[in-house]
Design an enzyme around this catalytic site. Structure first.
Site, PDB file in Angstrom:
ATOM      1  N   LYS A 260       0.871  -1.192   0.000  1.00  0.00           N
ATOM      2  CA  LYS A 260       0.000   0.000   0.000  1.00  0.00           C
ATOM      3  C   LYS A 260       0.896   1.227   0.000  1.00  0.00           C
ATOM      4  O   LYS A 260       2.025   1.170   0.478  1.00  0.00           O
ATOM      5  CB  LYS A 260      -0.879   0.022   1.251  1.00  0.00           C
TER       6      LYS A 260
ATOM      7  N   ASP B 287      -7.048   4.186  -4.636  1.00  0.00           N
ATOM      8  CA  ASP B 287      -7.718   4.059  -3.334  1.00  0.00           C
ATOM      9  C   ASP B 287      -8.331   5.440  -3.091  1.00  0.00           C
ATOM     10  O   ASP B 287      -8.562   6.190  -4.058  1.00  0.00           O
ATOM     11  CB  ASP B 287      -6.709   3.663  -2.230  1.00  0.00           C
TER      12      ASP B 287
END
Ligand code: NDP
Ligand code: 2IT
Length: 453
Positions: free
Chosen positions: A130, A170
């Site tokens: 991430k 995201d």
């Protein structure tokens, strides 16, 4: 969720806190996994022998870098960029990029940790990662967004690649940002490769990737309902958020005959007493994706809708059958859970990552509410990213129907894995336990096979 291994769980969490007590979101995500995995390890000593739990909670590598960019007034601005390469046991690091002022290492470590298990559940060969930046896209011009994305990618490009680490979107990162970042990567490396997913459909993107997280979450909820002989048709559903995941969750609910009562953003929520229809959804998509406006505009455009400033969707003044939080972490707390229980809720499916607090989940469990954790329910997004990687490697594009069929099959498979690992003798399914254990076993076995690396 107390159990006979509580002392062991507490001791493990104390050791985690000793190494980083301030990383509260990360500790929250680890504790939820430890509660189910520690009892499992006790029954499967090979994972203890190889010290897998201690190894899996430590990222393989973390990058933190300066992102300098120039605003429209010619002023130099600075943000902090990150990429957490958490675990590559079953494939290249894979996971989104978040641009939001709240981004810090704790949030990205929680998201990267969750991603390990989620990606494992998809059945596709993807490790966990991430990244992102504490950059706020709100109120920025397209030129400022482009300059920020180019600067961010100038640094990030040193650490990623189609066989190494493949980021995607995201919060705050959608098609526009992926385009600017892809352009900069191609320019720096002189390579047209599948280094990012969520690309435009004319330049390597997969059909259905934009829809996949929201659609997948509703497919998962449909699978849970089918298991108990029910379905979504006619159900009243509270949604939070109004971004990518929320929009396509709503679209799928409408296709399946459900009624959507609410949407929200960080300014408040909209209550739609007669439900949100496809015309309203078109308005919402234009408002959020093109005009980039605030949610109260919906109530101005549709007088039968009501805007509640500063409140969350869980306050809707009617009964609710299903709640699908699709905004951000810890957006549904214990009080919210109690309110939803009073309104007759029977299912909660997490479209966002970790939107329910541990206290909220405890309430849901106490009242036997069917609960799907994000790492299972929202895995359709990254799964379709995996399908985009496959298509890029093959240099082929599959039809919309083919990708959607594969997405449906993957969500069904994830549901099946959760039931297999989470079902108790009385037939009840603990989806948190099921998702954690099914995700863990595949990664842990791969780590053992590959030695101490
Ligand atoms: P978007 O940026 O498209 O939308 C985010 C939405 O959540 C907006 O409505 C935003 O409101 C709201 N929101 C964000 N932060 C906050 C906050 N701190 N408080 C209140 N509201 C907030 O993001 P996505 O839809 O892509 O992501 C939503 C969630 O789903 C996240 O948890 C993400 O990690 C998760 N997810 C996303 C996937 C994807 O494929 N995109 C895949 C799997 C999970 P506002 O505009 O006012 O900030
Ligand atoms: O949280 C997530 O799974 C995502 N943001 C999607 C990640 C991806 O690589 O598609």
């Amino acid at each position: 969720m107390s159990n006979k291994y509580q002392d062991q769980i507490d001791a493990f969490m104390e050791s985690m806190k000793a190494r980083g007590a301030h990383e509260v979101e990360f500790l929250q995500a680890v504790e939820e996994v430890a509660e189910t995995v520690i009892p499992f390890i006790a029954e499967h000593p090979k994972y203890e022998e190889h010290n897998i739990l201690e190894r899996i909670v430590e990222p393989e590598r973390t990058f933190i870098f300066r992102v300098p960019w120039m605003d429209d007034n010619g002023k130099a601005r600075i943000n902090r960029g990150y990429r957490v390469q958490f675990n590559s046991a079953i494939g290249p690091y894979k996971g989104g990029l978040r641009f939001h002022p709240s981004v810090n290492l704790s949030i990205l470590k929680f998201l990267g940790f969750e991603q390990i298990f989620k990606n494992s559940l998809t059945t596709l060969p993807m490790g966990g990662g991430k990244g992102g930046a504490d950059f706020d896209p709100k109120g920025k011009s397209d030129s400022e967004i482009m300059r920020f994305c180019q600067s961010f990618m100038t640094e990030l490009s040193k650490f990623i690649g189609p066989n190494t680490d493949v980021p995607a979107g995201d919060i705050g990162v959608g098609g526009r940002e992926i385009g600017f970042m892809f352009g900069q990567y191609k320019r720096i490396r002189n390579e047209f490769t599948g280094v990012l997913t969520g690309k435009g459909e004319n330049w390597g993107g997969s059909l259905v990737r934009p829809e996949a997280t929201g659609y997948g979450a509703i497919y998962f909820i449909q699978n849970m309902l089918e298991r108990i002989g029910d379905n979504i048709r006619g159900k009243s559903i509270a949604i939070s958020g109004s971004g990518n995941v929320a929009q396509f969750a709503i679209e799928k609910i409408l296709q399946l005959g459900g009624k959507v009562l609410s949407v929200s953003d960080s300014s408040g929520y909209i209550f739609a007493p007669d439900g949100i229809h496809s015309e309203h959804l078109d308005f919402l998509k234009d408002l959020k994706n093109v005009k980039r406006g605030r949610i109260d505009e919906m109530a101005k455009a549709y007088p039968d809708m009501e805007f509640y400033e500063g409140e969350r969707s869980w306050n809707v003044p009617t009964n609710v059958d299903i709640a699908v939080p699709c905004a951000t972490q810890n957006e549904l707390n214990e009080e919210d859970a109690k309110k939803l229980i009073d309104k007759g809720i029977s299912v909660v499916g997490e479209g966002a990552n970790m939107p329910c607090t541990p206290e909220a989940i405890e309430q849901l469990y106490e009242h036997k509410i069917i609960f799907a954790p994000g790492k299972a329910a929202n895995a359709g997004g990254v799964a379709t990213s995996g399908l985009e990687m496959s298509q890029n490697s093959l240099r082929l594009s599959w039809s919309r129907e083919e990708v959607d069929d594969r997405l449906k099959a993957i969500m069904k498979d994830i549901h099946h894995q959760c039931v297999k690992f989470g079902r108790s003798d009385d037939g009840h399914v603990d989806y948190v336990k099921g998702a954690n254990l099914a995700g863990f076993v595949k990664v842990a076995d791969a780590m053992i096979d590959q030695g101490i690396v």
